[in-house]
Write a protein that holds these residues in place. Structure first.
Motif, PDB file in Angstrom:
ATOM      1  N   GLU A 219      24.473   6.255 -26.579  1.00 63.51           N
ATOM      2  CA  GLU A 219      25.414   5.176 -26.272  1.00 63.51           C
ATOM      3  C   GLU A 219      24.695   3.850 -26.036  1.00 63.51           C
ATOM      4  O   GLU A 219      25.053   2.828 -26.614  1.00 63.51           O
ATOM      5  N   ILE A 220      23.680   3.864 -25.196  1.00 62.80           N
ATOM      6  CA  ILE A 220      22.995   2.618 -24.857  1.00 62.80           C
ATOM      7  C   ILE A 220      22.184   2.110 -26.040  1.00 62.80           C
ATOM      8  O   ILE A 220      22.044   0.895 -26.237  1.00 62.80           O
ATOM      9  N   ALA A 221      21.666   3.019 -26.863  1.00 58.24           N
ATOM     10  CA  ALA A 221      20.955   2.601 -28.076  1.00 58.24           C
ATOM     11  C   ALA A 221      21.909   1.897 -29.028  1.00 58.24           C
ATOM     12  O   ALA A 221      21.548   0.910 -29.682  1.00 58.24           O
ATOM     13  N   GLY A 222      23.155   2.408 -29.111  1.00 59.77           N
ATOM     14  CA  GLY A 222      24.152   1.769 -29.959  1.00 59.77           C
ATOM     15  C   GLY A 222      24.478   0.374 -29.499  1.00 59.77           C
ATOM     16  O   GLY A 222      24.667  -0.543 -30.318  1.00 59.77           O
ATOM     17  N   VAL A 223      24.529   0.165 -28.189  1.00 57.35           N
ATOM     18  CA  VAL A 223      24.778  -1.165 -27.635  1.00 57.35           C
ATOM     19  C   VAL A 223      23.680  -2.130 -28.062  1.00 57.35           C
ATOM     20  O   VAL A 223      23.926  -3.304 -28.356  1.00 57.35           O
ATOM     21  N   ALA A 224      22.444  -1.639 -28.100  1.00 62.37           N
ATOM     22  CA  ALA A 224      21.301  -2.469 -28.491  1.00 62.37           C
ATOM     23  C   ALA A 224      21.101  -2.509 -30.002  1.00 62.37           C
ATOM     24  O   ALA A 224      20.165  -3.148 -30.485  1.00 62.37           O
ATOM     25  N   ASN A 225      21.970  -1.816 -30.736  1.00 65.56           N
ATOM     26  CA  ASN A 225      21.890  -1.773 -32.204  1.00 65.56           C
ATOM     27  C   ASN A 225      20.554  -1.190 -32.675  1.00 65.56           C
ATOM     28  O   ASN A 225      19.914  -1.705 -33.587  1.00 65.56           O
ATOM     29  N   LEU A 226      20.158  -0.087 -32.014  1.00 67.23           N
ATOM     30  CA  LEU A 226      18.923   0.609 -32.361  1.00 67.23           C
ATOM     31  C   LEU A 226      19.217   2.101 -32.486  1.00 67.23           C
ATOM     32  O   LEU A 226      20.179   2.604 -31.898  1.00 67.23           O
ATOM     33  N   SER A 227      18.391   2.807 -33.207  1.00 72.43           N
ATOM     34  CA  SER A 227      18.478   4.260 -33.210  1.00 72.43           C
ATOM     35  C   SER A 227      17.962   4.766 -31.860  1.00 72.43           C
ATOM     36  O   SER A 227      17.182   4.075 -31.195  1.00 72.43           O
ATOM     37  N   PRO A 228      18.389   5.962 -31.426  1.00 72.64           N
ATOM     38  CA  PRO A 228      17.897   6.484 -30.139  1.00 72.64           C
ATOM     39  C   PRO A 228      16.373   6.507 -30.032  1.00 72.64           C
ATOM     40  O   PRO A 228      15.811   6.129 -29.000  1.00 72.64           O
ATOM     41  N   HIS A 229      15.697   6.937 -31.088  1.00 74.55           N
ATOM     42  CA  HIS A 229      14.237   6.981 -31.058  1.00 74.55           C
ATOM     43  C   HIS A 229      13.640   5.579 -30.925  1.00 74.55           C
ATOM     44  O   HIS A 229      12.738   5.339 -30.110  1.00 74.55           O
TER      45      HIS A 229
END
Length: 291
Positions: A204-214
């Protein structure tokens, strides 16, 4: 998004002394070349300085060195238009060389030069030194001409000769942090503060930052020298400390209010961050008073 470079308006003076009276503080993750001395006359919330995460409250006094990334954000209650709440602060901003490029090289200024170098980690001023500095901060608001400079020198000399302080950011942060790197930290911080009670996930937080989880995990660790889970835990425990001090809610209520899913989990994480249990924390606070 990079940490925001803030421009400090000095007007017709060599440095800035400002009083802020407003509903809340939320100035985003930012930095500026000016050294900053901030006195929170009234207000409560979260203070981030480098990799340091702490609650601030009435009479908080902090010295920040040149280009130290920082953020002051009021507690959630301040954003609800409560007429009984509000923030009052006094802030002094000055460039290290505003009095000339040779002034700090004078032998008499060695202790102040050392202080400004140490302030690149952020310094929280406490105890008797803080009590002596607060009236000088207030007097600086009304001072004119050379009186302003004299008061500033007196304040810096007082801090430099004191042991009533605590370093905020780790030494490794100030040495490794780069202001030039692309930065999404404001987006991440903003979302986290607004969703503390949720069961957040890396996805979820990675999506907010527009990044993949890794990519997000690698990015956040590089930018903050800690994992996102460490950061989130420290923010939640900092908020819990504020609620415990206010003594209006039970520990169990505070546990869920801060986003923890059970009391034993909350107690365990609280001890990891603070070194004591929630009840021991309250007893210590009541026994020692405010810093």
């Amino acid at each position: 998004m990079r940490p925001i470079l803030r421009k400090v308006d000095t007007g017709n003076n060599s440095f800035s002394i400002r009083e802020d009276i407003q509903a809340y503080l939320y100035n985003h993750w930012h930095y500026h070349p000016e050294v900053e001395l901030t006195f929170i006359r009234k207000g409560a919330g979260m203070r981030l300085v480098g990799d340091s995460i702490e609650q601030f409250k009435d009479n908080d006094l902090v010295l920040l060195g040149s280009n130290v990334p920082h953020l002051w954000r009021s507690d959630a209650a301040y954003f609800k238009n409560d007429p009984l709440l509000g923030v009052e602060a006094v802030a002094i901003h000055f460039k290290k060389d505003f009095w000339g490029d040779k002034f700090l090289s004078l032998p008499e200024m060695k202790h102040i030069k050392t202080l400004l170098e140490k302030a690149t980690r952020g310094i929280k001023i406490t105890g008797k030194t803080k009590q002596l500095l607060i009236p000088k901060m207030e007097a600086a608001l009304r001072a004119n001409d050379t009186g302003r400079i004299i008061l500033l020198l007196e304040m810096l000399a007082l801090i430099a000769s004191s042991k009533d302080y605590k370093m905020l950011a780790n030494a490794g942060f100030s040495k490794s942090y780069s202001l030039a790197n692309t930065d999404k930290i404001n987006v991440i911080y903003d979302y986290t503060f607004n969703h503390l009670q949720k069961q957040l996930s890396i996805k979820e937080i990675a999506g907010v930052a527009n990044l993949s989880p890794h990519s997000f995990c690698r990015y956040f660790k590089t930018r903050t020298l800690k994992t996102y889970w460490q950061f989130l835990r420290e923010v939640r425990i900092g908020y819990a400390c504020r609620l415990l001090i206010e003594n209006k809610l039970t520990v169990a209520h505070i546990c869920y209010d801060c986003g923890f899913n059970n009391l034993s989990n909350f107690n365990r994480h609280f001890r990891v961050v603070t070194g004591v249990t929630p009840l021991q924390y309250v007893k210590q606070y009541l026994g020692t008073g405010v810093g």
